[in-house]
Design an enzyme around this catalytic site. Structure first.
Site, PDB file in Angstrom:
ATOM      1  CB  ALA A  96       2.042  49.201   5.458  1.00 43.13           C
ATOM      2  N   GLY A 132      -9.915  50.098   1.960  1.00 47.51           N
ATOM      3  CA  GLY A 132      -9.265  49.879   3.260  1.00 47.51           C
ATOM      4  C   GLY A 132      -7.904  50.548   3.359  1.00 47.51           C
ATOM      5  CE  LYS A 143       1.675  56.577   7.382  1.00 48.25           C
ATOM      6  NZ  LYS A 143       0.980  56.428   6.116  1.00 48.25           N
ATOM      7  CE  LYS A 164       0.241  55.837  10.345  1.00 46.90           C
ATOM      8  NZ  LYS A 164      -1.097  55.275  10.300  1.00 46.90           N
ATOM      9  CG  ASP A 207      -1.561  58.785   7.986  1.00 47.50           C
ATOM     10  OD1 ASP A 207      -1.527  58.170   9.072  1.00 47.50           O
ATOM     11  OD2 ASP A 207      -1.172  58.296   6.913  1.00 47.50           O
TER      12      ASP A 207
END
Ligand code: ADP
Ligand code: ASP
Ligand code: MG
Length: 812
Positions: A608, A661, A679, A576, A675
């Site tokens: 995703a 994960g 986004k 990103k 994060d």
């Protein structure tokens, strides 16, 4: 009768000579068989000569290899002992002569053209002698006796009048099987000459024409004339039929399968040619004739060929405009100096004439033209002649191009999107050939791109470089491996993974890595690599239709995009960092991709594999405006808040998110809201707003101090918050509310923060690591559009990356 010519590889080994025997003996009508030297021997004869001339005594070893090669072949192809000894004796006599010539050359350190021509003639003299003893009832002839040459501009050209007469005399009566050495000839004075490298084809054509053969067959080591050089284009395929003109255009431009002068004599007499494979005699081959037969393929062109030895010479000056006779003087001067020109281009403004010659002729051409125009140059009417070396010329050929609009457009469009600039081009009014000149370093890429775009009927190739082959990248490789056969079969798409890299190592393979073993291979044999090295290798590979896939979370890797895009490598990023970097950089990358006709895609940057960015783009492209976005965009945070329970404290939930994960490799990036901010910034930008990360208002739920220090410090300290979160959790449970970390954008104003949502809120039911986004637009106003689903996880992210890759294949 027919004339059959067998090339070097066809007579290069015991097995191939036995195939020749079988092919020839099965023919009922009379045949003339023309043979080349054993494959590779002509080169070796010349190399040995050059070593001897330079006083290098190692020439003796080279020579003994030539002897051994011939003796080995004789041993294998003539089973009868008496006959074998006789042939060995005759061949050894010739080789002894040759050995003496080499010794002479070695002693006097001089190699005249005449001696060199004598030396190479032994190749065909010996091969024809051997093959004539293998094929039943074959009668051996010596082509020096009937193929006669005269000298013109330093070249031996065929004296057809004399040659035709001698051939008619020699082959009357015509034996059942005549065996003739190709390539060699002689002058009127009886000196050995030859027809030029590859000239055995020409020998066969001259014989076929003089004797009015029914057909000329060129037997070689490929199944026929192919759409492009199969050594460069692995997807090239055999062309069923060609006209003489098409074949001539293709081989004049470097399709090595036929020596160019071969076609004209048979064309003149309308004798068809068949190209056939000695190693696969039942293949149909290619039929070359006068008739233009519409074949089944919809291809607009028949083939592509190229010459890599190209220099462009430009004569220029405003003083040329409208002056009669400048071109006359240019070409007269070149002709007088024996310089051959193979392409000419002059713009209608007339202020320059550009033409292509071989690199070796370039300096002479410049000198003689500068002399010719010395006066005009002195007066300033013309400039100095300019030569640009190290170029390549490519031609696309086909009679179907005539009066078909759009072919040049398609050609140059294809080159443009491969990032290849055309330096000069030419198309004659016959419209059967469009030729253009490019830098030599782009030749392979140009040929592949054009082949891909004009002969799409086979399959389309995308060449992928994948950086980061851990969770997401590893998954992607596996998905490609599994899906590949279906993509080939149903979509005609081949995904060729030509390079993979992790943070320290990389491996590359132009032909495509084996996806089952490449990760092991990377670990075992990967070369040391860094992002910079990776970029250099990709640019060096300079491969067509290439896509860089970034599955890392690394800044240095995202810094490569600009240069890659500028070199026409599309970029698909799961990373990103670039799309959320400065607005200026984000726009620059998008604009670069747009200008270059390639793609910069990053659908997986948000949600995703969920189709969020594409959906927003579709809305905007259809005239809608995005007014408001409200979303839970962190699968990790959502997972953490959904996992908190009386038994699972905050710190443990974070650890679990990492183990599953979901989180970034460093979970602080999720917990600090960074994060989500990235986004949101990407979404706001895609929605059409100019937003920077600093513009996002943030209401965080972990004090800043927890993000200072090392990752280890963080894991240690974070437990200190467990009690506070447990208390809050119990309170929310009692009120039937839930924590959601919400990102919002309204008319460009962005904020992120922890919200407590009640059971009526659309975000309340959001299981596991799911994401949700509500998009309010002018059209979706009262009831916003909602997209919901897995927002994290290696497999869905890899699938999203995969979808971006496929969409690149569809646009070209
Ligand atoms: P020979 O020794 O039989 O004369 P050549 O080596 O001269 O054979 O020519 C055959 C080779 O030409 C093929 O092996 C192939 O690699 C090369 N080639 C180049 N362009 C083409 C093309 N368009 N079609 C077929 N072969 C080609
Ligand atoms: N043996 C010669 C060459 O290698 C002629 C030929 O093969 O056609 O050029
Ligand atoms: Mg050849």
């Amino acid at each position: 009768m027919k004339v059959l010519k067998f090339g070097g590889t066809s007579v290069g080994s015991v097995d191939s000579i036995l195939s020749v025997k079988k092919i020839v003996e099965a023919i009922e009508e009379p045949v003339i068989v023309v043979v080349s030297a054993l494959g590779g021997i002509t080169d070796k004869l010349l190399k040995t000569a050059s070593m001897a001339t330079n006083g290098d005594v190692a020439y003796e070893r080279e020579f003994s290899e030539i002897v051994a090669r011939h003796l080995d072949v004789i041993q294998g192809v003539i089973p009868d002992k008496t006959k074998r000894i006789e042939v060995q004796k005759q061949v050894m006599a010739l080789l002894d002569e040759l050995g003496n010539i080499y010794k002479g050359v070695y002693l006097i350190n001089d190699l005249s053209a005449k001696t060199s021509d004598t030396i190479v003639s032994y190749g065909e003299r010996i091969s024809s002698l051997i093959v004539s003893n293998v094929i039943n009832e074959a009668k051996l002839f010596d082509s020096r006796k009937f193929i006669k040459t005269v000298k013109q501009f330093n070249k031996h050209i065929v004296d057809f009048e004399l040659t035709n007469r001698l051939i008619e005399e020699t082959f009357d009566p015509l034996p059942k099987v005549s065996l003739v050495p190709g390539f060699i000839s002689s002058s009127k004075e009886g000196e050995v000459t030859n027809l030029g490298r590859g000239g055995s084809d020409y020998t066969a054509s001259i014989l076929a024409t003089a004797l009015n053969a029914r057909r000329l067959e060129i037997w070689t080591d490929v199944d026929g004339f192919m759409t492009a050089d199969p050594r460069v284009i692995s997807s090239a395929y055999v062309i069923d039929r060609l006209t003489f003109t098409e074949a001539m255009e293709l081989c004049n431009f470097g399709a090595k399968v036929i020596y160019p002068p071969t076609i004209y004599p048979v064309y003149h007499k309308n004798i068809p040619i068949r190209i056939l494979n000695t190693f696969n005699p039942t293949a149909r081959g290619t039929y070359i004739s006068k008739e233009r037969v519409q074949d089944d393929s919809k291809a607009m062109i028949k083939g592509i060929s190229s010459i890599n030895d190209t220099c462009l010479i430009t004569v220029q000056g405003l003083g040329m405009v409208g002056v009669i006779g400048v071109n006359y003087r240019i070409f007269k001067t070149l002709a007088k100096n024996g310089i051959s020109v193979f392409m000419v281009s002059q713009a209608s403004s007339e202020n320059n004439t550009t033409f292509a010659v071989r690199n070796a002729d370039a300096d002479l051409a410049v000198r003689v033209l500068d002399e010719e125009f010395a006066l005009e140059r002195a007066q300033g009417d013309m400039s100095d002649t300019v030569a640009e070396k190290d170029l390549a010329t490519v031609a696309i050929v086909g009679e179907n191009m005539k009066r078909t609009p759009g072919i040049a457009g398609k050609l140059f469009g294809t080159l443009g999107s491969a990032g290849i600039s055309v330096i000069a081009c030419a198309q004659g009014a016959s419209e059967t050939n469009i030729s253009f000149v490019i830098k030599l370093k782009y030749l392979r890429k140009a040929l592949n791109s054009i082949h891909d775009s004009f002969f799409l009927s086979q399959y389309k190739v995308l060449n992928l470089f994948i950086a980061g082959v851990g969770t997401v990248g590893g998954n992607l490789l596996e998905q490609i491996r599994i899906q590949q056969p279906k993509l080939m079969q149903q979509n005609g798409l081949k995904l060729n993974v030509v390079g993979i890299a992790n943070s320290k190592h990389a491996i590359f393979c132009r032909e495509g890595l084996n996806l089952e073993t490449c990760i092991d291979e990377l670990k075992k044999n990967g070369q040391e690599s860094s992002p910079e090295h990776l970029k250099e290798e990709i640019l060096k590979m300079n491969i067509f239709n290439s896509v860089f896939v970034d599955c890392t979370a690394n800044q240095a890797v995202s810094d490569l995009y600009e240069e890659l895009l500028n070199n026409n490598v599309s970029v698909v990023a799961a990373n990103k960092i670039a799309a959320s970097s400065s607005y200026e950089n984000y726009i620059k990358l998008k604009e670069t991709a747009r200008h270059r006709g390639i793609k910069f895609l990053f659908e997986t940057n948000v949600g995703a594999g969920l189709p969020i960015i594409n959906t927003m783009n579709d809305l905007i492209n259809s005239g809608d405006h995005i007014l408001k976005l409200e979303a839970v965009l962190s699968g990790t945070l959502n997972y953490i808040f959904n996992t908190l329970s009386a038994d699972i404290p905050f710190s443990k939930a974070i650890m679990m998110a990492k183990e599953e994960g979901y989180s970034e490799p460093d979970p602080r990036i999720d917990l600090s809201g960074k994060d989500v901010i990235r986004k949101l910034v990407i979404l706001a930008r895609e929605a059409g707003y100019k937003v920077e990360q600093e513009d996002v208002k943030r209401n965080l739920f972990i004090p800043e101090s927890y993000f200072e220090g090392s990752l280890n410090d963080f894991w240690r300290n974070i437990q200190g918050l467990d009690a506070r979160f447990e208390e809050k959790r119990q309170q929310l449970e009692a009120e039937d509310k839930r924590f959601r970390f919400v990102a919002k954008m309204e008319n460009g104003a962005c904020e992120v923060g922890l919200q407590e949502v009640d059971a009526h809120h659309p975000f309340y039911e959001l299981e596991g690591s799911n994401n949700i986004i509500m998009i309010s637009t002018e059209r979706y106003h009262e009831y916003p559009m909602i997209i919901k689903g897995y927002g994290a996880g290696a497999d869905v992210t890899a699938a999203g990356v995969f979808a971006d890759i496929i969409s690149i294949a569809n646009i070209r």
